[in-house]
Motif scaffolding. Structure first.
Motif, mmCIF file in Angstrom:
data_model
loop_
_atom_site.group_PDB
_atom_site.id
_atom_site.type_symbol
_atom_site.label_atom_id
_atom_site.label_comp_id
_atom_site.label_asym_id
_atom_site.label_seq_id
_atom_site.Cartn_x
_atom_site.Cartn_y
_atom_site.Cartn_z
ATOM 1 N N THR A 1 32.605 43.891 50.632
ATOM 2 C CA THR A 1 33.694 42.930 50.696
ATOM 3 C C THR A 1 34.219 42.709 49.288
ATOM 4 O O THR A 1 33.469 42.340 48.380
ATOM 5 C CB THR A 1 33.225 41.593 51.291
ATOM 6 O OG1 THR A 1 32.743 41.808 52.624
ATOM 7 C CG2 THR A 1 34.374 40.600 51.339
ATOM 8 N N LEU A 2 35.518 42.967 49.115
ATOM 9 C CA LEU A 2 36.158 42.805 47.811
ATOM 10 C C LEU A 2 37.303 41.808 47.940
ATOM 11 O O LEU A 2 38.012 41.794 48.948
ATOM 12 C CB LEU A 2 36.683 44.144 47.293
ATOM 13 C CG LEU A 2 35.672 45.277 47.137
ATOM 14 C CD1 LEU A 2 35.673 46.172 48.368
ATOM 15 C CD2 LEU A 2 35.962 46.111 45.891
ATOM 16 N N GLU A 3 37.480 40.986 46.921
ATOM 17 C CA GLU A 3 38.533 39.974 46.937
ATOM 18 C C GLU A 3 39.269 39.947 45.613
ATOM 19 O O GLU A 3 38.723 40.325 44.572
ATOM 20 C CB GLU A 3 37.935 38.592 47.229
ATOM 21 C CG GLU A 3 37.298 38.481 48.606
ATOM 22 C CD GLU A 3 36.697 37.116 48.889
ATOM 23 O OE1 GLU A 3 36.367 36.857 50.059
ATOM 24 O OE2 GLU A 3 36.565 36.306 47.935
ATOM 25 N N GLY A 4 40.518 39.484 45.653
ATOM 26 C CA GLY A 4 41.285 39.376 44.423
ATOM 27 C C GLY A 4 42.755 39.171 44.698
ATOM 28 O O GLY A 4 43.161 38.811 45.807
ATOM 29 N N THR A 5 43.555 39.432 43.685
ATOM 30 C CA THR A 5 44.997 39.247 43.806
ATOM 31 C C THR A 5 45.700 40.226 42.874
ATOM 32 O O THR A 5 45.068 41.144 42.330
ATOM 33 C CB THR A 5 45.389 37.796 43.486
ATOM 34 O OG1 THR A 5 46.776 37.596 43.782
ATOM 35 C CG2 THR A 5 45.118 37.442 42.031
ATOM 36 N N TYR A 6 46.991 40.029 42.661
ATOM 37 C CA TYR A 6 47.749 40.954 41.833
ATOM 38 C C TYR A 6 47.396 40.780 40.359
ATOM 39 O O TYR A 6 47.446 39.666 39.822
ATOM 40 C CB TYR A 6 49.248 40.726 42.004
ATOM 41 C CG TYR A 6 49.779 41.031 43.386
ATOM 42 C CD1 TYR A 6 49.858 42.349 43.841
ATOM 43 C CD2 TYR A 6 50.207 40.015 44.225
ATOM 44 C CE1 TYR A 6 50.353 42.641 45.106
ATOM 45 C CE2 TYR A 6 50.705 40.297 45.496
ATOM 46 C CZ TYR A 6 50.768 41.613 45.924
ATOM 47 O OH TYR A 6 51.255 41.891 47.176
ATOM 48 N N GLU B 1 44.272 44.045 42.413
ATOM 49 C CA GLU B 1 42.918 44.219 41.883
ATOM 50 C C GLU B 1 41.909 43.443 42.735
ATOM 51 O O GLU B 1 42.020 42.226 42.890
ATOM 52 C CB GLU B 1 42.849 43.735 40.439
ATOM 53 C CG GLU B 1 41.502 43.944 39.766
ATOM 54 C CD GLU B 1 41.519 43.519 38.316
ATOM 55 O OE1 GLU B 1 40.827 42.528 37.981
ATOM 56 O OE2 GLU B 1 42.253 44.153 37.517
ATOM 57 N N LEU B 2 40.930 44.163 43.279
ATOM 58 C CA LEU B 2 39.945 43.576 44.185
ATOM 59 C C LEU B 2 38.539 43.866 43.661
ATOM 60 O O LEU B 2 38.213 45.019 43.365
ATOM 61 C CB LEU B 2 40.109 44.158 45.593
ATOM 62 C CG LEU B 2 41.508 44.038 46.209
ATOM 63 C CD1 LEU B 2 41.612 44.884 47.463
ATOM 64 C CD2 LEU B 2 41.844 42.585 46.501
ATOM 65 N N THR B 3 37.708 42.825 43.589
ATOM 66 C CA THR B 3 36.358 42.952 43.048
ATOM 67 C C THR B 3 35.330 42.597 44.110
ATOM 68 O O THR B 3 35.498 41.613 44.832
ATOM 69 C CB THR B 3 36.177 42.025 41.823
ATOM 70 O OG1 THR B 3 37.178 42.351 40.844
ATOM 71 C CG2 THR B 3 34.791 42.195 41.215
ATOM 72 N N GLN B 4 34.276 43.394 44.193
ATOM 73 C CA GLN B 4 33.238 43.170 45.200
ATOM 74 C C GLN B 4 32.551 41.829 44.977
ATOM 75 O O GLN B 4 32.144 41.500 43.868
ATOM 76 C CB GLN B 4 32.208 44.296 45.147
ATOM 77 C CG GLN B 4 31.193 44.250 46.280
ATOM 78 C CD GLN B 4 30.274 45.465 46.271
ATOM 79 O OE1 GLN B 4 30.521 46.422 45.543
ATOM 80 N NE2 GLN B 4 29.231 45.430 47.081
ATOM 81 N N VAL B 5 32.422 41.052 46.047
ATOM 82 C CA VAL B 5 31.865 39.703 45.942
ATOM 83 C C VAL B 5 30.428 39.616 46.440
ATOM 84 O O VAL B 5 29.789 38.588 46.292
ATOM 85 C CB VAL B 5 32.737 38.688 46.721
ATOM 86 C CG1 VAL B 5 34.119 38.608 46.113
ATOM 87 C CG2 VAL B 5 32.816 39.046 48.203
ATOM 88 N N ASP B 6 29.929 40.707 47.037
ATOM 89 C CA ASP B 6 28.583 40.644 47.596
ATOM 90 C C ASP B 6 27.718 41.819 47.144
ATOM 91 O O ASP B 6 27.062 42.467 47.960
ATOM 92 C CB ASP B 6 28.649 40.633 49.130
ATOM 93 C CG ASP B 6 29.386 41.860 49.669
ATOM 94 O OD1 ASP B 6 30.013 42.588 48.852
ATOM 95 O OD2 ASP B 6 29.321 42.107 50.886
ATOM 96 N N PRO B 7 27.712 42.141 45.834
ATOM 97 C CA PRO B 7 26.954 43.320 45.406
ATOM 98 C C PRO B 7 25.451 43.085 45.488
ATOM 99 O O PRO B 7 24.967 41.987 45.188
ATOM 100 C CB PRO B 7 27.395 43.500 43.951
ATOM 101 C CG PRO B 7 27.719 42.111 43.491
ATOM 102 C CD PRO B 7 28.329 41.442 44.692
ATOM 103 N N PRO B 8 24.683 44.113 45.894
ATOM 104 C CA PRO B 8 23.226 43.972 45.890
ATOM 105 C C PRO B 8 22.685 43.874 44.472
ATOM 106 O O PRO B 8 21.638 43.267 44.232
ATOM 107 C CB PRO B 8 22.755 45.262 46.584
ATOM 108 C CG PRO B 8 23.878 46.239 46.366
ATOM 109 C CD PRO B 8 25.126 45.420 46.383
ATOM 110 N N ASN B 9 23.407 44.478 43.513
ATOM 111 C CA ASN B 9 23.064 44.367 42.098
ATOM 112 C C ASN B 9 24.305 44.728 41.292
ATOM 113 O O ASN B 9 25.252 45.326 41.810
ATOM 114 C CB ASN B 9 21.898 45.297 41.726
ATOM 115 C CG ASN B 9 22.199 46.745 42.062
ATOM 116 O OD1 ASN B 9 23.001 47.397 41.389
ATOM 117 N ND2 ASN B 9 21.568 47.260 43.129
#
Length: 240
Positions: A104-109, A130-138
């Motif tokens: 799951t990645l979230e972000g905006t312009y 630009e979207l960044t992963q919000v639930d990384p295992p590490n």
């Protein structure tokens, strides 16, 4: 019928939620259609090839429509669901990689949508989402994706991973639209507005002797399943 039933009528608040979602995603709708991508780095002895398509999904969760993509060859996104969350003012992408890992990645312009005149003298749109992963295992497996729309028929998918305090680019997929030109607007655009999403209509449909436009096969399927609801919402929007 319970309010949370999938076929229950939408409240005024829910209708406003959906309209705000469609408005926010108008620039991103440039990705609707079929695409061919080529990776920058080699996969084995060759560049990786990606054939993908984007359509609206209005059935899985009609209260939270999303653009969905499928690819049988992408080295990064085999399936994805991109939507906008009006209450948080952000975009959200749920992506599944070739190993079946869901992210799951979230972000905006990071670069706001901008319209310019292309070499074909047609209006084109560029932006960076630009979207960044919000639930990384590490942190070493935390992804960042940038959809870098360069013009209506070309975008770059920039893939980065977290290394220390920074994200480092690990690949770029150069993606070109398959088929004919897809202009954001053209002569008669106002008459070709998608009755569902508000984007550029590319498919013409008929209901009770009147013609309507939709922007993709996903909107076409939703319209044909329940034309009265979508037409009523469209007429209500135009009357404002």
């Amino acid at each position: 019928m319970p309010a949370n039933h999938p076929d229950a009528p939408m409240s005024a608040t829910e209708e406003e939620h959906r309209r705000e979602l469609f408005d926010a995603m108008k620039p991103v709708q440039l990705m609707l259609g079929s695409w061919r991508g080529t990776t920058q780095k080699e996969v084995g002895d060759f560049k990786g090839l990606d054939h993908s398509s984007w359509v609206w999904d209005l059935k899985t969760d009609r209260h939270q429509p999303a653009m969905v993509t499928l690819s049988d060859a992408s080295p990064y996104i085999r399936s994805g669901r991109l939507t906008y969350l009006p209450d948080r003012k952000i975009f959200q992408l749920t992506a599944v990689d070739p190993d079946g890992v869901a992210r799951t990645l979230e972000g905006t312009y990071s670069q706001q949508p901008e319209t310019f005149t292309g070499e074909d003298r047609q209006p084109h749109t560029k932006y960076k989402l630009e979207l960044t992963q919000v639930d990384p295992p590490n942190q070493r497996d935390q992804w960042q994706l940038v959809f870098n729309q360069q013009e209506n028929n070309r975008y770059l998918l920039e893939v980065a991973k977290k290394r220390g305090a920074r994200f480092l680019r690990m690949d770029t997929v150069a993606t070109q639209r398959e088929g004919t030109s897809f202009a954001k607007s053209d002569e008669g655009y106002g008459q070709k507005e998608c009755v569902i999403s508000g984007g550029l209509g590319t498919i013409q449909l008929s209901h009770k002797g009147k013609s309507y436009w939709v922007c993709c096969t996903g909107c076409k399927a939703a319209f044909e399943e329940d034309p009265e609801t979508w037409i009523a919402a469209y007429e209500k929007k135009k009357a404002k």
